[in-house]
Design a protein around this motif. Structure first.
Motif, PDB file in Angstrom:
ATOM      1  N   PHE A 245       0.723  -1.221   0.092  1.00 43.46           N
ATOM      2  CA  PHE A 245      -0.064  -0.041   0.091  1.00 43.46           C
ATOM      3  C   PHE A 245       0.738   1.257   0.012  1.00 43.46           C
ATOM      4  O   PHE A 245       0.624   2.226  -0.781  1.00 43.46           O
ATOM      5  N   ARG A 246       1.859   1.361   0.912  1.00 45.66           N
ATOM      6  CA  ARG A 246       2.741   2.433   0.751  1.00 45.66           C
ATOM      7  C   ARG A 246       3.947   2.435   0.038  1.00 45.66           C
ATOM      8  O   ARG A 246       4.471   3.325  -0.012  1.00 45.66           O
ATOM      9  N   LYS A 247       4.253   1.486  -0.411  1.00 43.67           N
ATOM     10  CA  LYS A 247       5.431   1.148  -1.236  1.00 43.67           C
ATOM     11  C   LYS A 247       6.775   1.541  -0.424  1.00 43.67           C
ATOM     12  O   LYS A 247       7.730   1.694  -0.906  1.00 43.67           O
ATOM     13  N   GLN A 248       6.500   1.171   0.818  1.00 51.23           N
ATOM     14  CA  GLN A 248       7.794   1.146   1.671  1.00 51.23           C
ATOM     15  C   GLN A 248       7.491   0.019   2.686  1.00 51.23           C
ATOM     16  O   GLN A 248       6.503  -0.619   2.795  1.00 51.23           O
ATOM     17  N   SER A 249       8.517  -0.513   3.267  1.00 47.11           N
ATOM     18  CA  SER A 249       8.685  -1.412   4.160  1.00 47.11           C
ATOM     19  C   SER A 249       9.433  -1.424   5.485  1.00 47.11           C
ATOM     20  O   SER A 249       9.474  -2.374   6.364  1.00 47.11           O
TER      21      SER A 249
ATOM     22  N   GLN B  61      11.503  -4.675  -5.955  1.00 47.65           N
ATOM     23  CA  GLN B  61      10.226  -5.466  -6.077  1.00 47.65           C
ATOM     24  C   GLN B  61       9.570  -5.571  -4.686  1.00 47.65           C
ATOM     25  O   GLN B  61       8.475  -5.632  -4.567  1.00 47.65           O
ATOM     26  N   LYS B  62      10.619  -5.826  -3.683  1.00 46.45           N
ATOM     27  CA  LYS B  62       9.700  -6.136  -2.232  1.00 46.45           C
ATOM     28  C   LYS B  62       9.561  -4.775  -1.459  1.00 46.45           C
ATOM     29  O   LYS B  62       9.511  -4.863  -0.285  1.00 46.45           O
ATOM     30  N   TYR B  63       9.945  -3.647  -2.227  1.00 45.84           N
ATOM     31  CA  TYR B  63       9.925  -2.311  -1.783  1.00 45.84           C
ATOM     32  C   TYR B  63      10.754  -2.109  -0.447  1.00 45.84           C
ATOM     33  O   TYR B  63      10.305  -1.269   0.436  1.00 45.84           O
ATOM     34  N   VAL B  64      11.849  -2.755  -0.521  1.00 49.63           N
ATOM     35  CA  VAL B  64      13.042  -2.258   0.618  1.00 49.63           C
ATOM     36  C   VAL B  64      13.297  -0.946   0.292  1.00 49.63           C
ATOM     37  O   VAL B  64      13.456  -0.381  -0.756  1.00 49.63           O
ATOM     38  N   ASP B  65      13.557  -0.215   1.652  1.00 54.42           N
ATOM     39  CA  ASP B  65      13.632   1.224   1.269  1.00 54.42           C
ATOM     40  C   ASP B  65      15.208   1.719   1.082  1.00 54.42           C
ATOM     41  O   ASP B  65      15.202   2.768   0.467  1.00 54.42           O
ATOM     42  N   GLY B  66      16.195   0.942   1.325  1.00 50.81           N
ATOM     43  CA  GLY B  66      17.447   1.262   1.004  1.00 50.81           C
ATOM     44  C   GLY B  66      18.360   0.089   0.949  1.00 50.81           C
ATOM     45  O   GLY B  66      18.021  -0.854   1.670  1.00 50.81           O
ATOM     46  N   VAL B  67      19.477   0.381   0.472  1.00 47.39           N
ATOM     47  CA  VAL B  67      20.529  -0.862   0.552  1.00 47.39           C
ATOM     48  C   VAL B  67      21.779  -0.030   0.788  1.00 47.39           C
ATOM     49  O   VAL B  67      22.313   0.775   0.313  1.00 47.39           O
TER      50      VAL B  67
END
Length: 328
Positions: A55-59, A113-119
């Motif tokens: 929904f938020r495109k954030q995780s 794809q999994k909307y991980v916020d950063g790497v």
């Protein structure tokens, strides 16, 4: 187990209203919001985080991609990253890439794809343009990836110079270098630092540099060959502490006493240095600070803040163990 529909029914609101409350929407009035939150507590409702991410495109999730989780340096870094993220209620995903560019690229694609916020990534194999295409906030750790990608690393070149200077001041007259893999920035910089201090010496020759690939098994074999070719060898600068441990083991097998007949210095400052016999003298990186700084920077990027410093460079410090002689 309660569902979002149970909450909506008990609070006498729609499922959409419960969802807005969970996502801190300002479209819900305070009285309704309070009623929904009280119902959530009463029913002990646990939101579906996967659904919320979609929904938020954030995780609230950060990925840390490292080349070799067996190297104790990286778990120590990961601990620092996790400590900082926990304070901000972010979760850490740890990925092991084996220095494989295809594997690293798959991880980056999966994180998007999994909307991980950063790497936070440790790589010398992916190209800068490939990382930039991922369209995810990224911090390079341990190795710089060009001016456009923020990074946290140490001064490997001057740290290596100091390591060699220490061996010289301790009386070593023929010093070899067991280096990490070619093409890895940190390994190349440490090798360049060694060369800066030794290439002009009358005893220097090219076969004093051998590769241990940041691996204690390969280092053991390389160190044995070094001592066979150069029986007068009395100093080794290993490109990391794992290789220093391998060199010390090889010296014992070969019959050379450390540090009386062969001085060995490493690089990193991992906890393992205090567990070997003799304890390893090393050039210590501020490991915890590296991980913590990378975590703080990635959170700032996610929040859309402008970084005060794009490339953070730490110094390394000399840490005396028992594997080198006392300085004369």
């Amino acid at each position: 187990m309660s569902t979002i529909r149970d909450v909506a029914k008990a609070a006498k609101v729609s499922v959409a209203t419960v969802s807005r409350v969970l996502n801190n929407s300002d479209k819900v009035n305070e009285e309704t919001k309070k009623r929904v939150l009280e119902t959530i507590r009463e029913l002990d409702y646990k939101p579906n985080e996967v659904a919320r991410s979609l929904f938020r495109k954030q995780s609230n999730t950060i990925a840390l991609i490292v080349p070799d989780i067996k190297n104790p340096f990286f778990p120590e870094v990961a601990r620092a990253v996790e400590d900082v993220l926990n304070e901000k209620e972010f979760t850490l995903i740890l990925c092991n890439s084996d220095e494989d560019p295809q594997k690293e690229q798959r991880y980056l694609d999966m994180m998007k794809q999994k909307y991980v916020d950063g790497v936070i990534i440790v790589t010398s194999t992916l190209q800068k343009k490939e990382i930039e295409k991922s369209d995810i906030p990224i911090i390079a750790l341990d190795r710089q990836l060009g001016n456009s990608i923020p990074s946290v690393s140490v001064d490997n070149f001057n740290g290596a110079r100091e390591a060699v200077r220490h061996l010289k001041s301790a009386g070593c007259r023929k010093i070899a270098h067991i280096r990490g893999p070619h093409g890895i920035v940190s390994a190349d910089d440490r090798s360049d630092g060694y060369l800066h201090e030794t290439a002009h010496e009358p005893w220097y020759c090219d076969d004093l540099i051998v590769s241990g690939n940041f691996n204690h098994v390969e280092t053991f074999e390389a160190a044995i060959e070094l001592m066979k070719r150069h029986p007068d060898l009395d100093g080794i600068f290993a490109g990391n502490d794992i290789m220093a441990a391998g060199a010390i083991k090889a010296a014992g097998t070969f019959g050379k006493k450390v540090p009386e007949e062969l001085a060995v210095i490493g690089f990193d400052g991992i906890d393992l240095c205090r567990l070997t016999n003799p304890e390893i003298t090393t050039m210590a990186q501020p490991i915890y600070e590296l991980g913590a700084t990378a975590a703080k920077l990635i959170l700032e990027l996610i929040e859309g803040k402008e970084l005060a410093e794009t490339h953070v460079l730490f110094d390394v410090t000399f840490s005396k163990g028992q594997s080198t002689k006392n300085v004369r």
